[in-house]
Design a protein around this motif. Sequence first.
Motif, PDB file in Angstrom:
ATOM      1  N   TYR A  70      38.410 -25.245 -11.644  1.00 40.80           N
ATOM      2  CA  TYR A  70      37.503 -26.099 -10.198  1.00 40.80           C
ATOM      3  C   TYR A  70      38.952 -27.065 -10.594  1.00 40.80           C
ATOM      4  CZ  TYR A  70      35.266 -28.406  -6.736  1.00 40.80           C
ATOM      5  OH  TYR A  70      35.471 -29.049  -5.138  1.00 40.80           O
TER       6      TYR A  70
ATOM      7  N   GLU B 239      28.197 -22.063   2.270  1.00 41.18           N
ATOM      8  CA  GLU B 239      29.158 -23.510   2.533  1.00 41.18           C
ATOM      9  C   GLU B 239      30.336 -22.866   3.381  1.00 41.18           C
ATOM     10  OE1 GLU B 239      29.819 -26.627  -0.536  1.00 41.18           O
ATOM     11  OE2 GLU B 239      31.148 -24.784  -0.924  1.00 41.18           O
TER      12      GLU B 239
ATOM     13  N   TYR C  71      22.444 -29.832  -2.629  1.00 41.79           N
ATOM     14  CA  TYR C  71      21.697 -31.428  -2.921  1.00 41.79           C
ATOM     15  C   TYR C  71      20.745 -32.367  -3.025  1.00 41.79           C
ATOM     16  CZ  TYR C  71      27.356 -30.669  -2.929  1.00 41.79           C
ATOM     17  OH  TYR C  71      28.558 -30.058  -2.845  1.00 41.79           O
TER      18      TYR C  71
ATOM     19  N   GLY D  27      36.996 -35.639  -3.015  1.00 40.21           N
ATOM     20  CA  GLY D  27      36.734 -34.378  -3.845  1.00 40.21           C
ATOM     21  C   GLY D  27      37.015 -33.413  -2.524  1.00 40.21           C
TER      22      GLY D  27
ATOM     23  N   MET E 128      31.343 -19.585   1.480  1.00 40.96           N
ATOM     24  CA  MET E 128      30.192 -19.507  -0.309  1.00 40.96           C
ATOM     25  C   MET E 128      29.011 -19.451   0.874  1.00 40.96           C
ATOM     26  SD  MET E 128      29.351 -21.668  -3.338  1.00 40.96           S
ATOM     27  CE  MET E 128      28.271 -22.555  -3.259  1.00 40.96           C
TER      28      MET E 128
ATOM     29  N   ASN F 189      33.816 -29.961   4.143  1.00 40.26           N
ATOM     30  CA  ASN F 189      32.741 -28.645   4.407  1.00 40.26           C
ATOM     31  C   ASN F 189      32.092 -29.337   5.188  1.00 40.26           C
ATOM     32  OD1 ASN F 189      31.731 -30.286   1.033  1.00 40.26           O
ATOM     33  ND2 ASN F 189      32.497 -27.734   1.723  1.00 40.26           N
TER      34      ASN F 189
ATOM     35  N   SER G 201      34.350 -24.530   2.797  1.00 37.13           N
ATOM     36  CA  SER G 201      35.528 -25.227   2.028  1.00 37.13           C
ATOM     37  C   SER G 201      36.822 -24.730   2.898  1.00 37.13           C
ATOM     38  CB  SER G 201      35.024 -25.475   0.634  1.00 37.13           C
ATOM     39  OG  SER G 201      36.024 -26.426  -0.322  1.00 37.13           O
TER      40      SER G 201
ATOM     41  N   TYR H 219      35.805 -21.167  -6.651  1.00 30.94           N
ATOM     42  CA  TYR H 219      34.457 -20.758  -6.363  1.00 30.94           C
ATOM     43  C   TYR H 219      33.683 -19.192  -6.841  1.00 30.94           C
ATOM     44  CZ  TYR H 219      35.679 -24.560  -3.596  1.00 30.94           C
ATOM     45  OH  TYR H 219      36.039 -25.280  -2.965  1.00 30.94           O
TER      46      TYR H 219
ATOM     47  N   ILE I  76      30.554 -28.287 -12.712  1.00 33.29           N
ATOM     48  CA  ILE I  76      31.427 -27.749 -11.455  1.00 33.29           C
ATOM     49  C   ILE I  76      32.760 -28.649 -11.452  1.00 33.29           C
ATOM     50  CG2 ILE I  76      32.781 -27.251  -8.665  1.00 33.29           C
ATOM     51  CD1 ILE I  76      29.655 -25.701  -8.265  1.00 33.29           C
TER      52      ILE I  76
ATOM     53  N   SER J 263      34.886 -33.420  -0.068  1.00 32.32           N
ATOM     54  CA  SER J 263      34.064 -32.832   0.989  1.00 32.32           C
ATOM     55  C   SER J 263      34.228 -33.171   2.544  1.00 32.32           C
ATOM     56  CB  SER J 263      33.343 -34.266   0.704  1.00 32.32           C
ATOM     57  OG  SER J 263      33.051 -33.745  -0.855  1.00 32.32           O
TER      58      SER J 263
ATOM     59  N   PHE K  99      24.552 -23.314  -8.925  1.00 31.16           N
ATOM     60  CA  PHE K  99      24.496 -24.087  -7.787  1.00 31.16           C
ATOM     61  C   PHE K  99      24.246 -23.588  -6.324  1.00 31.16           C
ATOM     62  CE2 PHE K  99      26.929 -26.313  -4.250  1.00 31.16           C
ATOM     63  CZ  PHE K  99      27.392 -27.282  -4.012  1.00 31.16           C
TER      64      PHE K  99
ATOM     65  N   THR L 213      29.210 -22.135 -10.748  1.00 34.70           N
ATOM     66  CA  THR L 213      29.029 -22.414  -9.321  1.00 34.70           C
ATOM     67  C   THR L 213      28.141 -21.445  -8.428  1.00 34.70           C
ATOM     68  OG1 THR L 213      31.381 -22.782  -9.089  1.00 34.70           O
ATOM     69  CG2 THR L 213      30.680 -21.976  -7.274  1.00 34.70           C
TER      70      THR L 213
HETATM   71  C1  AVI Z   1      31.089 -30.824  -2.028  1.00 34.12           C
HETATM   72  N1  AVI Z   1      32.728 -30.202  -2.574  1.00 34.12           N
HETATM   73  C2  AVI Z   1      34.207 -30.364  -2.022  1.00 34.12           C
HETATM   74  C3  AVI Z   1      32.607 -28.985  -3.135  1.00 34.12           C
HETATM   75  C4  AVI Z   1      33.546 -27.904  -2.448  1.00 34.12           C
HETATM   76  O1  AVI Z   1      34.615 -27.538  -3.147  1.00 34.12           O
HETATM   77  O2  AVI Z   1      33.825 -27.355  -1.149  1.00 34.12           O
HETATM   78  C5  AVI Z   1      31.563 -27.885  -3.187  1.00 34.12           C
HETATM   79  C6  AVI Z   1      31.313 -27.249  -4.244  1.00 34.12           C
HETATM   80  N2  AVI Z   1      30.456 -25.450  -3.713  1.00 34.12           N
HETATM   81  C7  AVI Z   1      31.398 -24.784  -4.357  1.00 34.12           C
HETATM   82  N3  AVI Z   1      32.031 -25.681  -5.186  1.00 34.12           N
HETATM   83  C8  AVI Z   1      31.975 -26.824  -5.395  1.00 34.12           C
END
Ligand code: AVI
Length: 319
Positions: free
Chosen positions: A57, A280, A40, A161, A252, A166, A282, A206, A51, A163, A216, A213
Amino acid sequence: STATVQFHNQLPEDHAPTMAQEVLSGLTFQPKYCSPKFLYDHKGSELFEKICELPEYYPTRTEEAILARVVPEIANLAGPGATLVEFGSGASRKVRLLLECLSVDRYLGIDISRDFLINSTRRLAADYPWLEVHAACADFTQPVDLPESIEPSRLVGFFPGSSIGNFTPQEAERFLRGLHRLLPPGSGLLIGVDLVKDQTILEAAYNDRAGVTAEFNLNLLDRLRRELGLEIDRKRFRHHAFFDPRQSRIEMHLVSRVAQVLKFNHETIRFREGESIHTENSYKYSVPGFQQLAARAGYTGRRVWVDDKGLFSVHYLVA
Ligand code: AVI
């Protein structure tokens, strides 16, 4: 407009050295990883907003629809006169759904992306002139304190969201327990949690067709290059995201297309072809699974709302 935002900086003025250290320890670890919070920067925050509008999404629009539907109930649970504190406030869009209906007189947005935070809380202050608006630039993966000028008698936390997904479940529990410490009695926490579902729906979210994505994820490499001087070429990496049902999480990664050696300060970082940086997780929960996690962190579940397709959940927990 006379709208002002009280800004609290809780990141060190120059956080590049700590960022460099954190990134380096991840890239020299086996397997290589980099914390998702580094996704970020300003560009990354903008890409994340994009996204949220992608057809694949589903979390953002599903959560917004749930919030719009149940906001009167949330207002009842929250009661009047609380301070609303949002974690990872980003564009501060979803909170508008709450502000229309909840009678809160103070809002604090917390985000790691400074300019983004300042711009979005300024817009919020302009649109809600009666609201006292605060912005704190902070890394909430570390223990946070409320700015000193904020001593609420009651607080409503807002963590939308998914989050929370994560974090690993263990980190999530630690975060929730740390937050519990800041919450005066009678406070609540409104938290959005993505649900386990069909793997193809999850993986499409994703791996969007427009490639936002992927952009990102790859933007992280541009950031490391620009801010830390890491000699890294994004063309030598590709985006990879998949669902691991055993751990109930999307992972990810940035996969190295070739065997390569990177220079970072005095360190050398070697990649085998196909080796990746894990950027990442999720996590996806079931409703009872998340309720149990929240209970371990000291909360009582008051209400849970789910959309009719069972894609996403919003929980109102009390401290
Ligand atoms: C912020 N977070 C909850 C998003 C997720 O879905 O985990 C970040 C994200 N990564 C890829 N797409 C969105």
